[in-house]
Every structure is written in structure tokens, then in C-alpha cells.
Write a protein that holds these residues in place. Structure first.
Motif, mmCIF file in Angstrom:
data_model
loop_
_atom_site.group_PDB
_atom_site.id
_atom_site.type_symbol
_atom_site.label_atom_id
_atom_site.label_comp_id
_atom_site.label_asym_id
_atom_site.label_seq_id
_atom_site.Cartn_x
_atom_site.Cartn_y
_atom_site.Cartn_z
ATOM 1 N N LEU A 1 9.044 -9.088 1.024
ATOM 2 C CA LEU A 1 10.229 -9.240 1.811
ATOM 3 C C LEU A 1 10.122 -10.631 2.175
ATOM 4 O O LEU A 1 11.321 -11.297 2.155
ATOM 5 N N TYR A 2 9.186 -11.549 2.415
ATOM 6 C CA TYR A 2 9.262 -12.622 2.727
ATOM 7 C C TYR A 2 8.347 -13.592 1.815
ATOM 8 O O TYR A 2 7.145 -14.232 2.196
ATOM 9 N N PRO A 3 8.942 -13.638 0.558
ATOM 10 C CA PRO A 3 7.797 -14.638 -0.409
ATOM 11 C C PRO A 3 7.713 -15.879 -0.090
ATOM 12 O O PRO A 3 6.906 -16.756 -0.657
ATOM 13 N N GLN A 4 8.721 -16.606 0.663
ATOM 14 C CA GLN A 4 8.506 -17.872 1.306
ATOM 15 C C GLN A 4 7.646 -18.236 2.407
ATOM 16 O O GLN A 4 7.824 -19.306 2.989
ATOM 17 N N THR A 5 7.169 -17.129 3.034
ATOM 18 C CA THR A 5 6.538 -17.165 4.220
ATOM 19 C C THR A 5 5.616 -18.448 4.413
ATOM 20 O O THR A 5 4.834 -18.677 3.311
ATOM 21 N N THR A 6 5.407 -19.145 5.360
ATOM 22 C CA THR A 6 4.322 -20.079 5.603
ATOM 23 C C THR A 6 3.241 -19.484 6.478
ATOM 24 O O THR A 6 1.962 -20.199 6.766
ATOM 25 N N GLN A 7 3.226 -18.321 6.745
ATOM 26 C CA GLN A 7 2.271 -17.709 7.744
ATOM 27 C C GLN A 7 1.726 -16.331 6.764
ATOM 28 O O GLN A 7 2.114 -15.251 6.729
ATOM 29 N N ASP A 8 0.606 -16.857 5.995
ATOM 30 C CA ASP A 8 0.054 -15.853 5.383
ATOM 31 C C ASP A 8 -0.868 -14.919 6.210
ATOM 32 O O ASP A 8 -1.533 -15.168 6.657
ATOM 33 N N LEU A 9 -0.570 -13.568 5.545
ATOM 34 C CA LEU A 9 -1.441 -12.403 6.545
ATOM 35 C C LEU A 9 -2.687 -12.236 5.516
ATOM 36 O O LEU A 9 -2.981 -11.142 4.832
ATOM 37 N N THR A 10 -3.578 -12.897 5.507
ATOM 38 C CA THR A 10 -5.080 -13.251 5.203
ATOM 39 C C THR A 10 -5.790 -12.188 5.758
ATOM 40 O O THR A 10 -5.650 -11.562 6.897
ATOM 41 N N PHE A 11 -6.906 -11.861 5.230
ATOM 42 C CA PHE A 11 -7.963 -10.914 5.820
ATOM 43 C C PHE A 11 -8.455 -11.384 7.213
ATOM 44 O O PHE A 11 -8.519 -10.682 8.182
ATOM 45 N N VAL A 12 -8.576 -12.823 7.326
ATOM 46 C CA VAL A 12 -9.094 -13.453 8.422
ATOM 47 C C VAL A 12 -7.959 -13.458 9.526
ATOM 48 O O VAL A 12 -8.049 -13.087 10.789
ATOM 49 N N ALA A 13 -6.789 -13.702 8.957
ATOM 50 C CA ALA A 13 -5.671 -13.814 9.795
ATOM 51 C C ALA A 13 -5.399 -12.487 10.759
ATOM 52 O O ALA A 13 -5.110 -12.553 11.753
ATOM 53 N N TRP A 14 -5.533 -11.513 9.871
ATOM 54 C CA TRP A 14 -5.506 -10.083 10.507
ATOM 55 C C TRP A 14 -6.474 -9.904 11.552
ATOM 56 O O TRP A 14 -6.067 -9.382 12.726
ATOM 57 N N MET A 15 -7.608 -10.171 11.069
ATOM 58 C CA MET A 15 -8.778 -9.748 11.780
ATOM 59 C C MET A 15 -8.775 -10.725 13.408
ATOM 60 O O MET A 15 -9.231 -10.073 14.327
ATOM 61 N N LYS A 16 -8.245 -11.895 13.250
ATOM 62 C CA LYS A 16 -8.204 -12.690 14.550
ATOM 63 C C LYS A 16 -7.240 -11.898 15.443
ATOM 64 O O LYS A 16 -7.588 -12.368 16.681
#
Length: 533
Positions: free
Chosen positions: A204-219
Motif C-alpha cells: 500500500l505504501y511502496p514509498q514509505t520511509t518507515q520500514d517495518l523490519t523485524f527489529v522495528a516491529w520488536m521494538k
């Protein structure tokens, strides 16, 4: 058939990057189950926390919580509940056996039970004999009354033990189920709805600057889940053990153990001893499991450059999952002979791998993999047909409310619906709709979408909401009413924790104060297979 999408476009949805990430996690779960590593982890957790009822709750819930972070909730519950049942059965049998030994000893020691009557004297000619016989009869009658009282007392004690162990087993079963559901919030692969959301977010947001990586989700997910599971533990021990905050004190108490706790400890140690020392296959799977988690974490940790930069961004979390799970088909189940101190020739016989394909076919959850693919295709169809945009436009009446109230209303609605339908289906349907709503309200999409996805996992009351509840109610000591009794409070606790979290540290972590430029949806956004493994 309807003309919304072609069969080629639908097929692509089954092979996107996030689906392969979840498939890799399921394959590692098969390796853990196939080697019996899950039982060692559960028993070790029990030995670590102690043997009081509060400690048994904590030990099993921690094991379930931790395992469900990395493998599916249903797989976690399916692996741990047999351990719970077997151990509780051993504990009940041990306590009843000790009680029966005590009954025998106490009965033998009662006065008058060893007296007897001589049959060699004529009682008519010996008045002393008559008096002795009379006294002996009275003594036997009194002794019989005493024995009856002892039996009644021990029968009542045995019934009490049975009821207490049944209640404890019921509570621990519910606790393991809830802990698995909450643990699934911690990571992207913890539950299918998380994986669906990440895939939809990227599309939905291919231009996003906030990637939901494995670490970002866990934080964000780990702190929320930790607070949630601690409050869940306190609620359950109050409900089943009748102790509240003192349950935490019990975990760290240094006082002596009761006889029941010593007996429980003996049974757990006996079960753990039956496992023997860690086998080669268990150690291999454990190493693969730890390496997988480390590779996920350090691919793009955020606070330091990740190793993923070495491959110019061509490596994703799915690449790690599939590569490490593929190793389980190669690594030997037994210690290679060249590592043994034997004088014979090496490799005199073929060595089985940790898992082979027949085992994978039998134990792998194919329905979950197909469910994920179908969810992505359904989301694609709702976007292509314009359904998401239309429903989003109908929610314009929410524009006059404060954003946090909108989020709370959406979370409550989703948490109720998830009791009656699959959380993956809910995420699939509502993520595109609420993405459209965030644009209409000019609110950061993650501010609405993250609580939505978390609330989709708050299925604590009915077996229809999640596979973990359905597995638990197949055991005869757990009924649907037990989940309703314990789950209604958890739903409220979860909503409070989630609302506070997203409006405090969640806002600063995800920078949710403004509507970003990349969050403007295009008219033809849909799921495709362009994501690489």
C-alpha cells in the motif's frame, strides 16, 4: 470469474515475500517439534522458576510466550499442552500415592486394631474370660469406628487433591494458550495477521520511509506484550490460585519449600532426567534457531549498520527463514563419525537429516500457508474492486473525533469481531479499509493500523477466534466457559495497554504526529510478487 482480477494476478499473491517468511518459520517449528526440543525448554523453564502453583504458571507461560515469538501460536500450544497434561497427571498421581501411604501407616498405628480373642477357653466357666471378651468386642467396635473416620478423612483429602490439581491444570492450560497468543504479538512471524499486515503495508505504501523490519516491529511489540503477559499472569493466579501481587513475591521468595513443592520438584526433575543429556539433533536445531533470530535482528537493526547492506538490499527476512530452514534438510540427525573418537572407518552408514520431506509433509501446516496466500489475494481484490475506498469514505463521520478515540473505537470493534472470525481474515479485510480511513482523516496510517492488527489477536473468549483456543478446548478439563470467564478481563487489559502504548512511546518511536507524504494512496495499489526473497 468476476473480472476483478485475472488468475495470474491471484496466483502471484500466494508467492510474495512475507508468505515465504512465515513458511520458513513453520519449517523451523517442525524441526523443533521433531527433535523434542520444545519439551526440554518447557521443563527447564519450570525448574528455573520453581514448583509452587504460582511458579508453575510462570514457568509454562514464559515457555509458551517465548516459543510463540518465533513459531506460530497454534504450533506452540500444540507442543506445550501435552507436556502440561503429562506433568500434571504425574503430579496428581504422586500426591495421591503419598496420601495413600500415609493412610495405611495411620490406620495400622490406631490402638486396638491388633487385639484378638482366644478360642481355647470356656467362657461359661471363666467370668474373667467373659469380661475380657466383652471388653475386646467394645475395643474392636471402637477401633472400627476410628478406622472408618480415618478412611473418610483421607477420602476427603484425596478428593481435595483431585479438585485442586484439576483446577491448577485448567488454569495452566488457559495460561499457556493466552501466553502463546500474546507472545505472537512480539514479532512479524508470531502470528499470520502480523505477516499479512506487513505485506499489505509494503504494497500500500511502496514509498514509505518507515520500514517495518523485524527489529522495528520488536521494538514496539515486545514491550507491549511483556506488560500484557505480566498483567495476564497476575489475573490468572488471582483467578485460579487466589493470590494477586503476592504471586510475584512467591517467584522470588527465598523461604523454605513446602512438602507439596518438594514433591512437585521431584516429579519435574524426574521428567527432565528422562530426557537425558541434550542430543546432537536438539543442539543442532537450537543453534539453527538462535542463528536465525540473530540474523533477523542484525539484518537491519537500526542502531548500527546491518549485514544486509552487504547484499545491496537484496536479502530480506524471508531469505533468512528459507535458508536456515533449508539447512535442517542437510544437517545430520546424529553426530558425524569424524567428530567421534572411534577407530573405525568414517561414514560407514547413511545419516538421516534433522527433518526429511515425508516428515515435513506430515507435520507442516499447509493450511496456514494457503490461508496466508488467500488473504493476500483477498486484500488485493478488495483494493482493485474499489471496496476499500468506498468503505473508507463511509467512515467520514469519524472525522470530528479525536484520533485516539477513533483508534480506540476501531480497536474495540476489531477485538469483538476477532472472537467470531480468523484474525488473518480480519487484518486482510480491514487493513486496506483503514488505510483509506487514515488518508481521509489525515492521520498517520501506522497510528490506526498497528492497534488494528494487535486487536485482531485479542481472541481470548471463544474457540472460533483462534486455533490456540480451539486446541485447548479439545482437552476435557477445559471448557468454553473457562475461556469466557478468564478472557473477558484480558480483552479489556489488552485494549488499555495497547491504547496507552500507541499514544506514548509508540508515537515517538513511529513518529505518528503528522500525516507523511508517502502515505497518500494511489488508485491502483495492489499486491504483486515484485518483492524478492
Amino acid at each position: 470469474m468476476t473480472g476483478i482480477m485475472t488468475s495470474k494476478e491471484v496466483s502471484k499473491a500466494y508467492f510474495i515475500d512475507t508468505n515465504w517468511l512465515f513458511i520458513g518459520g513453520l519449517m523451523i517449528a517442525v524441526g523443533i517439534e521433531n527433535t523434542g526440543l520444545h519439551k526440554r525448554i518447557a521443563l527447564r523453564a519450570l525448574l528455573l522458576f520453581g514448583t509452587s502453583p504460582q511458579s508453575l504458571f510462570a514457568g509454562f507461560m514464559v515457555a509458551s510466550f517465548f516459543m510463540s515469538m518465533w513459531i506460530s501460536n497454534a504450533a506452540t500450544v500444540a507442543m506445550i499442552l501435552p507436556v502440561v497434561n503429562a506433568l500434571m497427571g504425574e503430579l496428581e498421581e504422586s500426591e495421591i500415592s503419598l496420601l495413600r501411604e500415609k493412610r495405611v501407616n495411620e490406620t495400622i498405628e490406631e490402638p486396638g486394631t491388633n487385639q484378638s480373642i482366644s478360642g481355647y477357653e470356656n467362657p461359661a466357666l471363666n467370668m474373667d474370660s467373659l469380661e475380657s471378651q466383652s471388653n475386646n468386642g467394645e475395643s474392636q467396635q471402637a477401633s472400627s469406628v476410628v478406622v472408618t473416620q480415618v478412611n473418610l478423612r483421607f477420602d476427603a483429602a484425596e478428593e481435595t487433591i483431585t479438585k485442586r490439581m484439576e483446577l491448577l491444570q485448567q488454569g495452566v492450560t488457559v495460561g499457556v494458550t493466552f501466553a502463546a497468543t500474546i507472545g505472537g504479538l512480539c514479532t512479524i512471524i508470531g502470528t499470520p495477521s502480523n505477516s499479512v499486515f506487513v505485506a499489505l503495508y509494503e504494497e500500500l505504501y511502496p514509498q514509505t520511509t518507515q520500514d517495518l523490519t523485524f527489529v522495528a516491529w520488536m521494538k514496539f511489540g515486545v514491550p507491549v506484550a511483556l506488560v500484557f503477559v505480566i498483567l495476564t499472569y497476575l489475573w490468572l493466579i488471582w483467578l485460579y490460585v487466589k493470590s494477586g501481587l503476592c504471586g510475584l513475591k512467591t517467584l522470588f521468595a527465598c523461604s523454605g519449600k513446602t512438602q507439596d513443592e518438594l514433591n512437585t520438584e521431584s516429579v519435574i526433575k524426574s521428567e527432565y532426567k528422562k530426557l537425558g543429556s541434550m542430543r546432537w539433533e536438539e543442539g543442532t536445531v537450537l543453534v539453527v534457531f538462535i542463528l536465525t533470530a540473530l540474523l533477523w535482528f542484525f539484518r537491519k537493526p537500526g542502531f548500527i549498520p546491518g549485514w544486509g547492506q552487504l547484499f545491496n538490499g537484496n536479502v530480506s527476512d524471508a531469505t533468512i527463514a528459507m535458508t536456515m530452514s533449508f539447512l535442517l534438510f542437510i544437517l545430520p540427525r546424529e553426530r558425524p563419525e569424524f567428530l567421534c573418537r572411534s577407530q573405525g572407518r568414517m561414514f560407514m552408514h547413511p545419516v538421516q537429516p534433522i527433518i526429511d520431506w515425508p516428515t515435513m509433509q506430515r507435520k507442516f501446516s499447509w493450511k496456514v500457508a494457503l490461508l496466508l496466500g488467500g488473504a493476500f489475494a483477498l486484500a488485493n481484490g478488495s483494493t482493485e474492486s474499489g471496496l476499500s475506498r468506498w468503505v473508507g469514505d463511509q467512515l467520514l463521520f469519524l472525522n470530528g473525533l479525536q484520533p485516539w478515540i477513533v483508534v480506540l473505537i476501531v480497536s474495540i470493534i476489531i477485538s469483538i469481531l476477532t472472537e467470531f472470525t480468523n484474525n488473518t481474515a480480519l487484518a486482510t479485510i480491514f487493513v486496506p479499509i483503514l488505510a483509506q480511513l487514515s488518508q481521509v482523516l489525515q492521520v498517520h496510517p501506522l497510528y490506526i493500523l498497528i492497534p488494528t492488527v494487535f486487536s485482531a489477536s485479542f481472541a481470548f473468549m471463544l474457540p472460533s477466534g483462534t486455533a490456540t483456543n480451539a486446541i485447548a478446548v479439545t482437552y476435557e478439563h477445559v471448557k468454553v466457559r473457562d475461556f469466557i470467564k478468564a478472557g473477558w478481563m484480558l480483552k479489556n487489559i489488552g485494549l488499555v495497554v495497547l491504547t496507552l502504548s500507541i499514544n506514548t512511546f509508540g508515537k515517538s518511536f513511529f513518529q505518528l504526529d503528522n500525516f507523511p507524504e508517502w502515505a497518500v494512496l494511489s488508485n491502483n495499489t495492489h499486491i504483486n510478487s515484485s518483492s524478492s526473497m
